[in-house]
Motif scaffolding. Structure first.
Motif: not given
Ligand SMILES: Cc1ncc(C[n+]2csc(CCOP(=O)(O)OP(=O)(O)O)c2C)c(N)n1
Ligand SMILES: [Mg+2]
Length: 563
Positions: A390-393, A413-415, A440-444, A469-474
């Protein structure tokens, strides 16, 4: 040793001991009770996890930190498929890993019995080797092979299915000898040829990646870089391969890299690529080098001959592991008329300017520049930093100076969901080291439940959870390609500090910059696993730009294109 009758489960666990396994990660299943029973009395630390994805990622983290195969055990269909992201990570990240999976009894196979899967078919394309062991007498042979396959050449995952009745059957068979990872050494002639190429080059650079490194190999490469005044770059999420405070360190080829790094690599006349594949991310969507024939002289060093010439046609291909190659570098002589320290010094100056957290400012009351500066000032240099995707990284990758081998756990691998299980594994293996997971909030919430594992084993990891508050990267990609049309990327989040407390950990909410340092201090003083729930302004989408700026740029280019 004289062979006496043992159950398959006992033979299996004895092989793990023989091969030096000291930790393993699992979610139990009734399909491999006999192995669990043998583990009862074995000198192996077992970490029981909450989801197999977490267990497999922990095994990957073990493999990345130690260079030895990370071991996980999962149950049949649902367990093994839950583990699949960890297997995929180990594949793409070249990590040695072995997953043992329960299987239905031999007499029931092919009926689609309860949770039955054909593991060879399901994992055949993602694992380096997927097999099933039918005869307990063949466990020593096949487990030994698994350790060799997982570690040889380009390391990767092996999946072994264990029919339930095979594990309870007895056999009299001797243990295998411990595995030895197979080294591939560069030939003397190749080192001489490389020296010639380096002497002829005016603007050489090195790019380090892949696995099969060690602290000693990194040290040897650093001494080589000093003697040659060679700017050294790390591949995406391989920053622990060269110390950030070394005078030849030029930065990393990550996502959203320093443009000066790209320029320097492009204008180099020789690239010494060691251990890595220069795959899509570090190669900036394969735009960095021409395919198949790069303009630069490419010296590619890789432990797997199949990677040499796979994408880039090297000028000089050296089939060697980074450890063996680095050892051979001691004999390579720099040109007598020194090249001067200018290029390495300038590259390092570029890195220092780019990674200075005091230069960033973004919208919001919580500023990541001071947060990263505070972490740099307070965490020890051997702290292990973990993250998922995620962008947080990017805050970690750009602003944390990785100074030692074995301090980075991040999926090339970006998992998503990797950071928390990796941190649990790291703290379990090295209880005295500081371990921090950025999430990230999604990642966690993909594997955040492994926070319970940290609590269960008393592992005071620190989770810095950046909640926008979002899947920010997407959302960022959406704004670039479909500006203003937000689709399926918004998140309504729980109170993550309360989540930490509910699990028996320490939790704090951090909304403003000045709250971060005292919250961190309380978290560390608590002695518990902790989550700092940091509220990041959604506009702060990358260290370099805002969401609104991305959207406006996309809209403006549409107007310009007459759309
Ligand atoms: C297992 C998996 N599912 C979906 C994705 C696609 N993806 C890449 S980054 C991301 C959003 C990450 O969200 P968050 O953790 O909140 O970080 P942010 O980008 O908001 O900082 C998604 C859905 C992925 N890389 N890995
Ligand atoms: Mg987010």
């Amino acid at each position: 040793m004289t062979a006496h009758a043992r159950t398959g489960g006992q033979i299996l666990v004895d092989q793990l001991i023989v091969h030096g396994v000291d930790h393993l990660f699992c979610v139990p299943g009734e399909s491999y009770l006999a192995a669990l029973d043998a583990l009862h009395d074995a000198a192996i630390a077992v970490t029981v996890c909450r989801q197999e994805g977490g267990a497999a990622m922990m095994a990957d983290a073990y493999g990345k930190l130690t260079g030895r195969p990370g071991i996980c055990f999962t149950t049949r269909g649902p367990g093994s498929t839950n583990a699949s992201p960890g297997i995929h990570i180990a594949r793409q990240d070249s990590t040695p890993l072995i997953m043992f999976v329960g299987q239905v009894g031999r007499d029931m196979r092919e009926r689609e019995a309860f949770q039955e899967l054909d593991y060879r078919a399901v994992f055949g394309s993602v694992a380096k080797w997927a097999t099933e062991i039918d005869d307990p007498a063949r466990l020593p042979e096949l487990v030994s092979r698994a350790f060799h396959v997982a570690t040889a050449g380009r390391p990767g995952p092996v999946v072994i299915a264990l029919p339930e009745d095979m594990l309870t059957e007895t056999a009299s068979v001797a243990d295998a000898p411990p595995y030895e990872p197979v080294e591939t050494h560069p030939a003397l002639g190749q080192m001489a040829e490389m020296q010639k190429l380096l002497w002829a080059a005016e603007r050489p650079v090195a790019v380090l990646g892949g696995s099969r490194w060690s602290a000693a190999a990194v040290g040897r490469f650093a001494r080589f870089a000093e003697r040659f005044e060679l700017p050294v770059y790390c591949s995406f999420r391989r920053q622990m391969l060269f110390p950030a405070d070394h005078r030849c360190h030029g930065g990393d080829l990550g996502i959203g890299p320093n443009p000066k790094v790209l320029a320097r690599v492009k204008e180099a006349d020789l690239i010494l690529l060691v251990g890595g594949r220069l795959s899509e991310m570090p190669a900036q969507s394969y735009t960095l080098l021409d395919i198949p024939a790069p303009k630069q002289t490419l010296v590619h060093v890789h432990p797997d001959p199949q990677e040499l010439g796979r994408v880039y046609r090297p000028h000089l291909a050296v089939n060697a592991s980074p450890t063996a190659f680095s050892a051979a570098l001691e004999a390579v002589q720099p040109p007598t008329a020194g090249r001067g320290s200018g290029r390495a010094r300038d590259a390092h100056a570029d890195y220092l300017a780019w990674s200075d957290p005091s230069v960033v400012e973004h919208p919001g009351a919580l500023q990541m520049g001071p947060v990263m500066a505070h972490l740099r000032a307070t965490l020890p240099p051997d702290a292990i930093l973990c993250n998922g995707a995620g962008n947080f990284s990017s805050w970690v990758h750009r602003f944390w100076p990785f100074r030692a081998y074995g301090t980075q756990l991040a999926p090339t691998s970006g998992s998503m969901g990797y950071g928390v299980p990796a941190a649990v594994a790291a703290k379990r293996i090295y209880p005295d080291r500081t371990v921090v997971a950025f999430a990230g909030d999604g990642d966690f919430l993909m594997n955040g439940q492994e926070f319970a594992t940290a609590v269960q084993y008393g592992l005071p990891i620190l989770v810095v959870l950046l909640d926008n508050g979002m899947y920010g990267t997407i959302r960022m990609h959406q704004e670039r390609h479909y500006p203003g049309r937000v689709s399926a990327t918004a998140l309504r989040n729980p109170d993550f500090a309360a989540y930490a407390r509910a699990f028996g950990g320490h939790g704090e909410r951090v909304e403003r910059t000045e709250e971060f340092a005292p919250a961190l201090e309380r978290a560390r003083a608590s002695g518990k696993p902790a989550i700092l729930h940091c509220l990041l302004d959604p506009e702060a989408i990358t260290p370099a730009t805002t969401l609104t700026a991305i959207r406006e740029k996309a809209l403006a280019s549409r107007v310009a294109a007459g759309a």
